[in-house]
Design a protein around this motif. Sequence first.
Motif, PDB file in Angstrom:
ATOM      1  N   SER A  86       3.261   3.903  -2.026  1.00  0.00           N
ATOM      2  CA  SER A  86       2.715   3.144  -3.146  1.00  0.00           C
ATOM      3  C   SER A  86       1.891   1.963  -2.645  1.00  0.00           C
ATOM      4  CB  SER A  86       3.856   2.640  -4.034  1.00  0.00           C
ATOM      5  OG  SER A  86       3.369   1.849  -5.096  1.00  0.00           O
ATOM      6  N   TYR A 116      -2.551   9.132  -4.267  1.00  0.00           N
ATOM      7  CA  TYR A 116      -1.365   8.760  -5.032  1.00  0.00           C
ATOM      8  C   TYR A 116      -0.123   8.790  -4.146  1.00  0.00           C
ATOM      9  CZ  TYR A 116      -0.978  13.860  -5.154  1.00  0.00           C
ATOM     10  OH  TYR A 116      -0.922  15.181  -4.810  1.00  0.00           O
ATOM     11  N   ALA A 117       0.876   7.988  -4.544  1.00  0.00           N
ATOM     12  CA  ALA A 117       2.124   7.916  -3.789  1.00  0.00           C
ATOM     13  C   ALA A 117       2.781   9.289  -3.705  1.00  0.00           C
ATOM     14  CB  ALA A 117       3.080   6.917  -4.442  1.00  0.00           C
TER      15      ALA A 117
END
Length: 276
Positions: A86, A116-117
């Motif tokens: 994140s 994206y994480a």
Amino acid sequence: MKKRYIPMALAAALSAGAVTLPASAESTITVKEGDTLSELAAEHQRSIDELMQRNNLSDDTIYTGQSIDLGEDMSVKGTLVHKVQSGETLSGISLQYHTTAASLKTLNNLQSDVIYAGQELQVKTEEKRSTLDTGIFPLEEGTYHPFVDTWGKSREYGGARVHEGTDIFAEEGTPVYAATDGSIARKGWNELGGWRLTVKTPDGFNAYYAHLSKYADGIDAGSEIKRGQLIGYVGDTGYGPEGTSGKFVSHLHFGLYDAEFEAINPYPYLVEWELS
């Protein structure tokens, strides 16, 4: 202080997410006792749904001795896998591996810089080491107190914000040395950082030294500096107009930023530099 070596791969994993080597290129495997479909999917970088569909499975139940078709191996020779955490950016990840955002986009078939994480990115392993891999601790052994990871801790002065560095407590006037080669990108007063320096490394990182009591002689904006060069002295400046001091215990705030000035947790690097 007893010293030991921590491989850079561990520091990279601590500061920027899990790093693993790609699974083997075999296309069919035999289930061993205790295997689960989810574990096999993760190990060989496949999704559970993909394996179920390819092997005509109605659910994720598998049995010992069963042959599982993995399909075509999509991993690229000479790569490792970086699991996005994140807050990470494509630019920041590219700097960690001494590559470029464009190269990562091509290697991973990305159409934009959006990541994206949890996403897994392939990264070439042949890239040469970055300046951070060969950095040194900015204070001499025995001149500072034990430090901890304060990344992301809340801060109140200057509005609601989080800590973007590591605080290393030491007596005022303790010498501070450049952790890496680079050039002085910023010098002068900053309300939050007091007397501070930003050193831009040859490969795009920005090392940030804050709360200094004063600068070393010959340290000017644009100056080229070498790793280990004296650049200033620990202090307690900041949290007010120019010249403010004494608002907190003297310490060096050390931060790291990528080329777009996105913050990177410096703690794992400091640990490695201290112990190497």
